[in-house]
Write a protein that holds these residues in place. Structure first.
Motif, short mmCIF file in Angstrom:
data_model
loop_
_atom_site.label_atom_id
_atom_site.label_comp_id
_atom_site.label_asym_id
_atom_site.label_seq_id
_atom_site.Cartn_x
_atom_site.Cartn_y
_atom_site.Cartn_z
N TYR A 116 19.78 7.83 -6.40
CA TYR A 116 19.69 6.76 -7.17
C TYR A 116 18.05 6.78 -7.51
CZ TYR A 116 18.15 5.00 -2.70
OH TYR A 116 17.24 4.87 -1.60
N THR A 117 17.64 5.86 -8.60
CA THR A 117 16.29 5.56 -8.83
C THR A 117 16.37 4.00 -8.99
OG1 THR A 117 16.23 5.99 -11.02
CG2 THR A 117 15.71 8.03 -9.67
N LEU A 118 15.11 3.47 -8.79
CA LEU A 118 14.89 2.02 -8.98
C LEU A 118 14.18 1.77 -10.12
CD1 LEU A 118 15.07 0.32 -5.63
CD2 LEU A 118 17.15 0.82 -7.02
N ASN A 119 14.22 0.87 -10.82
CA ASN A 119 12.94 0.55 -11.80
C ASN A 119 12.18 -0.37 -11.22
OD1 ASN A 119 14.13 -2.16 -11.87
ND2 ASN A 119 15.40 -1.73 -13.76
N GLN A 120 11.22 -0.73 -12.00
CA GLN A 120 10.07 -1.76 -11.30
C GLN A 120 10.39 -3.16 -10.94
OE1 GLN A 120 6.62 -0.94 -10.83
NE2 GLN A 120 7.73 1.30 -11.27
N ASP A 121 11.64 -3.58 -11.43
CA ASP A 121 12.12 -5.02 -11.18
C ASP A 121 13.16 -4.70 -9.84
OD1 ASP A 121 10.83 -6.35 -13.07
OD2 ASP A 121 12.48 -5.73 -14.51
N ASN A 122 13.10 -3.48 -9.44
CA ASN A 122 14.02 -3.19 -8.08
C ASN A 122 15.40 -3.25 -8.41
OD1 ASN A 122 11.83 -2.62 -6.13
ND2 ASN A 122 11.38 -4.74 -6.37
N GLN A 123 15.96 -2.85 -9.74
CA GLN A 123 17.24 -2.88 -10.33
C GLN A 123 17.63 -1.11 -10.17
OE1 GLN A 123 19.35 -5.71 -10.35
NE2 GLN A 123 17.82 -6.38 -9.45
N VAL A 124 18.85 -0.91 -9.81
CA VAL A 124 19.28 0.50 -10.07
C VAL A 124 19.21 0.92 -11.55
CG1 VAL A 124 21.27 2.05 -9.82
CG2 VAL A 124 20.80 0.08 -8.18
N GLU A 125 18.14 1.84 -11.56
CA GLU A 125 18.16 2.50 -13.17
C GLU A 125 18.99 3.61 -13.12
OE1 GLU A 125 14.51 3.85 -15.99
OE2 GLU A 125 13.85 3.38 -13.95
N ASP A 126 18.83 4.75 -12.43
CA ASP A 126 19.90 5.89 -12.60
C ASP A 126 20.63 5.77 -11.14
OD1 ASP A 126 18.45 7.02 -15.07
OD2 ASP A 126 16.74 6.98 -13.49
N LEU A 127 21.90 6.48 -11.44
CA LEU A 127 22.79 6.46 -10.32
C LEU A 127 23.64 7.63 -10.65
CD1 LEU A 127 23.68 5.19 -7.74
CD2 LEU A 127 25.23 3.84 -8.78
N PHE A 128 23.65 8.66 -9.85
CA PHE A 128 24.53 10.21 -10.18
C PHE A 128 24.86 10.57 -8.98
CE2 PHE A 128 20.15 11.41 -9.81
CZ PHE A 128 20.14 12.50 -9.10
N GLU A 154 0.60 -1.19 0.05
CA GLU A 154 0.01 0.11 0.08
C GLU A 154 0.76 1.07 0.07
OE1 GLU A 154 -2.65 -0.06 3.19
OE2 GLU A 154 -3.77 -2.16 2.66
N GLY A 155 0.86 1.99 -1.06
CA GLY A 155 1.70 3.13 -1.11
C GLY A 155 3.30 2.72 -1.50
N GLU A 156 3.89 3.63 -1.53
CA GLU A 156 5.42 3.30 -1.89
C GLU A 156 6.29 3.56 -0.48
OE1 GLU A 156 7.65 3.03 -4.77
OE2 GLU A 156 5.52 2.23 -5.26
N ARG A 157 5.76 3.63 0.72
CA ARG A 157 6.58 3.63 1.78
C ARG A 157 7.53 2.56 2.24
NH1 ARG A 157 4.64 7.10 6.83
NH2 ARG A 157 4.83 8.51 5.24
N GLY A 158 6.58 1.31 1.91
CA GLY A 158 7.30 0.05 2.35
C GLY A 158 8.51 -0.20 1.36
N ARG A 159 8.09 0.10 -0.06
CA ARG A 159 9.42 -0.26 -0.97
C ARG A 159 10.30 0.52 -0.81
NH1 ARG A 159 10.13 1.51 -6.53
NH2 ARG A 159 11.06 -0.21 -7.76
N SER A 160 10.12 2.03 -0.79
CA SER A 160 11.18 3.11 -0.65
C SER A 160 12.04 2.49 0.69
CB SER A 160 10.73 4.42 -0.46
OG SER A 160 9.75 4.45 0.80
N GLY A 161 11.44 2.20 1.76
CA GLY A 161 12.08 1.80 2.96
C GLY A 161 13.28 0.67 2.83
N LEU A 162 12.46 -0.34 2.08
CA LEU A 162 13.47 -1.38 1.64
C LEU A 162 14.72 -1.09 0.82
CD1 LEU A 162 10.55 -4.19 1.25
CD2 LEU A 162 12.32 -4.27 3.42
N ALA A 163 14.12 -0.19 -0.01
CA ALA A 163 15.30 -0.01 -0.87
C ALA A 163 16.31 0.94 -0.40
CB ALA A 163 14.54 0.83 -2.28
N ARG A 164 15.81 1.69 0.48
CA ARG A 164 16.97 2.36 1.14
C ARG A 164 17.85 1.70 2.09
NH1 ARG A 164 13.73 5.75 2.84
NH2 ARG A 164 13.43 4.91 4.91
N SER A 165 17.34 0.66 2.66
CA SER A 165 18.03 -0.19 3.53
C SER A 165 19.28 -0.94 2.56
CB SER A 165 17.36 -1.05 4.30
OG SER A 165 16.33 -0.46 5.26
N MET A 166 18.58 -1.49 1.32
CA MET A 166 19.57 -2.19 0.48
C MET A 166 20.52 -1.41 0.03
SD MET A 166 18.44 -5.00 -2.55
CE MET A 166 18.05 -6.12 -1.08
#
Length: 200
Positions: A130-142, A42-54
């Motif tokens: 960074y940004t991630l794509n829908q597959d949770n891979q790094v899309e943009d890194l700068f 629900e929402g992006e908070r869960g995904r963004s938190g996991l992505a930040r930790s990773m």
């Protein structure tokens, strides 16, 4: 505003390679974790938190093979520290969002702009974003220098030109290196041919 030296860019490209490799191996675990319960999606908070930790773990793992230092800032945020000639830069690891061709990084305070005026170097605040794509891979890194912060709820960082990082593998003795030297097997073949002629 300063510019990154070729040596600094090389260090950052090798760091980016390690980060991308980390996500290539483990990024799918973000989706696996989100699938454990519908409420996690629900929402992006869960995904963004996991992505930040990773990403924090990816940076910590990747910086070990590069001539860069790792610091921990307020709230546990990762800071990649580098001395590039006369400049001391701290790259704060932050998530970015993409709007058309521009990147946006939200910020609730201007703490990132604080530097030590008594330092022996010219201190500069930068981001490693960074940004991630829908597959949770790094899309943009700068990386980009932080020039200012726009007020708002929350505010947004004002960035200088972005240096996009594709990720370059480290060079060294890890890979196969061809050689022009004659192999010992050639001698055995020549001896065998001479023996065969003599036997005739």
């Amino acid at each position: 505003m300063s510019h990154l030296s070729p040596e600094e860019l090389d260090r950052l490209e090798r760091l980016a390679f390690g980060i991308r490799e980390f996500f290539s191996e483990r990024g799918h675990n973000i989706g696996t974790a989100l699938d454990q319960d519908p409420c996690f999606r629900e929402g992006e908070r869960g995904r963004s938190g996991l992505a930040r930790s990773m990403m924090q773990s990816a940076v910590a793992a990747a910086v070990g093979g590069v001539e860069l230092d790792l610091e921990t800032g307020d709230g546990g945020v990762r800071l990649v520290r580098s001395i590039d000639r006369r400049y001391l830069r701290r790259y704060r690891v932050l998530a970015a969002s993409k709007h058309e061709d521009d990147f946006r990084i939200l910020s609730s305070s201007d703490n990132i702009l604080q530097t030590d005026s008594d330092s022996l170097f010219f201190e500069e605040p930068w981001v490693l974003a960074y940004t991630l794509n829908q597959d949770n891979q790094v899309e943009d890194l700068f990386v980009a220098q932080v020039l200012d912060r726009l007020d708002g709820t929350p505010g947004a960082l004002v960035l200088g030109p972005e240096y996009m990082l594709v990720g370059r593998p480290p060079t060294g003795d890890g890979g196969f290196q061809p050689t022009d030297e004659d192999l010992p097997m050639d001698d055995f073949e020549e001896e065998g041919e001479e023996g065969a002629v003599g036997a005739g």
